[in-house]
Write an enzyme that holds these catalytic residues in place. Structure first.
Site, PDB file in Angstrom:
ATOM      1  N   LYS A 128     119.246 -49.575 -66.861  1.00 27.51           N
ATOM      2  CA  LYS A 128     117.911 -49.345 -67.425  1.00 27.51           C
ATOM      3  C   LYS A 128     116.885 -49.746 -66.388  1.00 27.51           C
ATOM      4  CE  LYS A 128     116.221 -48.060 -71.456  1.00 27.51           C
ATOM      5  NZ  LYS A 128     116.868 -47.270 -72.522  1.00 27.51           N
ATOM      6  N   ASP A 168     112.423 -42.810 -71.375  1.00 28.20           N
ATOM      7  CA  ASP A 168     112.436 -43.788 -72.471  1.00 28.20           C
ATOM      8  C   ASP A 168     110.967 -43.878 -72.904  1.00 28.20           C
ATOM      9  OD1 ASP A 168     114.478 -45.952 -73.672  1.00 28.20           O
ATOM     10  OD2 ASP A 168     112.554 -46.951 -73.513  1.00 28.20           O
ATOM     11  N   GLY A 239     106.755 -44.753 -85.713  1.00 31.80           N
ATOM     12  CA  GLY A 239     106.409 -44.160 -84.418  1.00 31.80           C
ATOM     13  C   GLY A 239     105.976 -42.714 -84.573  1.00 31.80           C
ATOM     14  N   PHE A 240     105.502 -42.103 -83.465  1.00 31.18           N
ATOM     15  CA  PHE A 240     105.248 -40.656 -83.479  1.00 31.18           C
ATOM     16  C   PHE A 240     105.609 -40.030 -82.133  1.00 31.18           C
ATOM     17  CE2 PHE A 240     101.059 -42.460 -82.335  1.00 31.18           C
ATOM     18  CZ  PHE A 240     100.792 -41.760 -81.169  1.00 31.18           C
ATOM     19  N   GLY A 241     106.392 -40.758 -81.345  1.00 30.40           N
ATOM     20  CA  GLY A 241     106.780 -40.257 -80.013  1.00 30.40           C
ATOM     21  C   GLY A 241     107.963 -39.310 -80.074  1.00 30.40           C
ATOM     22  N   ASN A 242     108.609 -39.151 -78.943  1.00 29.51           N
ATOM     23  CA  ASN A 242     109.691 -38.175 -78.809  1.00 29.51           C
ATOM     24  C   ASN A 242     110.809 -38.378 -79.834  1.00 29.51           C
ATOM     25  OD1 ASN A 242     112.622 -38.119 -77.303  1.00 29.51           O
ATOM     26  ND2 ASN A 242     111.473 -36.224 -77.060  1.00 29.51           N
ATOM     27  N   VAL A 243     111.203 -39.633 -80.044  1.00 35.09           N
ATOM     28  CA  VAL A 243     112.330 -39.903 -80.950  1.00 35.09           C
ATOM     29  C   VAL A 243     111.937 -39.586 -82.394  1.00 35.09           C
ATOM     30  CG1 VAL A 243     113.895 -41.689 -81.787  1.00 35.09           C
ATOM     31  CG2 VAL A 243     113.301 -41.611 -79.360  1.00 35.09           C
ATOM     32  N   TRP A 245     109.621 -37.563 -83.371  1.00 36.76           N
ATOM     33  CA  TRP A 245     109.430 -36.112 -83.460  1.00 36.76           C
ATOM     34  C   TRP A 245     110.752 -35.387 -83.747  1.00 36.76           C
ATOM     35  CZ3 TRP A 245     111.377 -32.815 -79.486  1.00 36.76           C
ATOM     36  CH2 TRP A 245     111.043 -31.462 -79.631  1.00 36.76           C
TER      37      TRP A 245
END
Ligand code: GLU
Length: 447
Positions: A128, A168, A239-243, A245
């Site tokens: 990471k 990430d 959340g509202f990010g990529n994951v 979504w």
């Protein structure tokens, strides 16, 4: 000595060697509690000090990232890459750009990644990286200059067969593009050194959706075991990010009703559920760099914004943590259960505090991030395969493989985590992930 005392003694050693790293301690403690018995039952592993070696990253690099902002002022950030474990494949794991990133964050994430990647069935080690760079409010040109400077150091430590970073939090398609461009320029070679690439230049279809889709596929398997399905269930997704979504997209497709999403500024409830326009708007919010979920309520009249509140107070059947570590604590789980929640899925890495995870695993259906969110890195692994083949697969092929992988992770958790008919997905994921890496380390000698 009791098992509890033995673990406490081991943790004392970890804490003494890694002071002031509470996230790393939390991640190690959880794994130790799960694997202690199987580890002790393998004297060869104990003798070879597999666990002691596993908690020591193979390599941790920290470097200066200087760049010039739009005003012409010099800025200095710190970059990192923690190459945790390469027993079963090249180091693999994302890059996080977030103001709170430090070595502790990346050690916990790299440690988790090692077990997660082992669960995927694909040959990937754990790593990471990232930076304390805060992408919020930065211009596109600033993001590009930062990414180029970051890669100007990172390029000498990574490679398609050495270490393959990806996205990430704070790192999506745009950042991967700038990082890849700079790597190609420095090395004069076009290789699969990063995943999450654009689809016209080596990226895999379904990669952007993969973490969310995979999490929902995992949840489907859990529900199936108790004779249920997502259709008709009310779900809160933080959340509202990529994951988030990808999760909202797949849940909606399956007929679940997503009732709320959140941001650092609070949460919104959506009485009419999510349609394509609303799902697409999540991407707009993300790329705006404003980081405010209130924007959703400003745009859609059916949504209501709750400033500064935690999403876990919204009544639901299923809750999914899709934002960041430790976003859900013991009190949140108590409230979720009180309001009727029957399943909590950790989609963000270590999304629950240790107490929250234990309580949820005891009282309702619960599965940990390293199993639930493994779909993202799985499709990254499939991207690596496609790059090696110099071929691109169809969406159906990739989606089927993702589905199959998530089912096999679920089944491995059940196999290793079931005692007297009760399945503990935390133990199952840790034991299954651990045993494969431990066996590989044993076979490769003291390295
Ligand atoms: N950052 C993601 C994770 O936590 C994806 C890593 C990858 O695709 O390499 O698993």
């Amino acid at each position: 000595m009791s098992k509890k005392e033995e673990i406490a003694k081991f943790m004392e050693m970890v804490k003494a060697k890694n002071p002031n790293e509470p996230l790393f301690h939390q991640a190690v403690q959880e794994v130790c509690e799960s694997v202690w018995d199987v580890y002790q039952q393998n004297p060869k592993m104990v003798e070879a000090k597999i666990l002691e070696r596993m908690v020591e990253p193979e390599r941790a690099i920290s470097f200066r990232v200087p760049w010039v902002d739009d005003k012409g002022e010099v800025q200095i950030n710190r970059g990192y890459r923690v190459q945790f474990n390469s027993a079963i494949g090249p180091y693999k794991g994302g890059l996080r750009f977030h103001k709170a990133v430090n070595l502790d964050t990346l050690k916990f994430l790299g440690f988790e990644q090692t077990f997660k990647n082992s669960l995927t069935t694909l040959p990937m080690g754990g790593g990471k990286g990232g930076s304390d760079f805060d992408p919020n409010g930065k211009s596109d040109a600033e993001i590009m200059r930062f990414c180029q400077s970051f890669m100007t150091e990172l390029f000498r430590h990574v490679g398609a067969d050495t270490d393959v970073p990806a996205g990430d939090i704070g790192v999506g398609g745009r950042e991967i593009g700038y990082l890849f461009g700079q790597y190609k320029r420095l090395k004069n070679e076009f290789t699969g050194v990063l995943t999450g690439k654009g689809q016209t230049w080596g990226g895999s279809v379904i990669r952007p959706e993969a973490t969310g889709y995979g999490a929902v596929y995992f949840g489907q398997e859990m529900l199936k075991r108790v004779g249920k399905e997502f259709k008709g269930l009310k779900v809160v997704v933080s959340g509202f990010g990529n994951v988030s979504w990808g999760t909202v997209k797949k849940l909606t497709e399956l007929g679940a009703q997503v009732v709320a999403i959140s941001g650092p500024d609070g949460y919104i409830t959506e009485s009419e559920g999510f349609d394509d326009e609303k799902i697409d708007y999540m991407l707009v919010m993300r790329s705006s760099g404003r980081n405010k979920v209130q924007d959703f309520a400003d745009k859609f009249k059916s949504a209501k914004f709750f400033a500064g509140k935690k999403i876990w107070e919204v009544p639901c059947d299923v809750a999914m943590t899709c934002a960041i570590q430790n976003e859900c604590n013991e009190d949140d789980v108590k409230l979720l259960i009180k309001n009727g929640c029957k399943m909590l899925l950790e989609v963000s890495n270590m999304g629950c505090t240790a107490e929250a995870a234990k309580l949820a695993a005891d009282k309702i259906l619960f599965a940990p991030g390293k199993a639930v969110n493994a779909g993202g890195v799985s499709v990254s692994g499939l991207e690596m395969t496609q790059n090696s083949e110099r071929l691109g697969w169809t969406p159906l092929e990739v989606d089927n493989k993702l589905h199959q992988i998530m089912k096999s992770i679920h089944d491995a958790c059940v196999k290793h985590g079931t005692v007297k008919g009760k399945t503990n997905y935390i133990n199952g994921a840790n034991i299954a992930g651990f045993m494969k890496v431990a066996q590989a380390m044993l076979e490769q000698g003291i390295v």
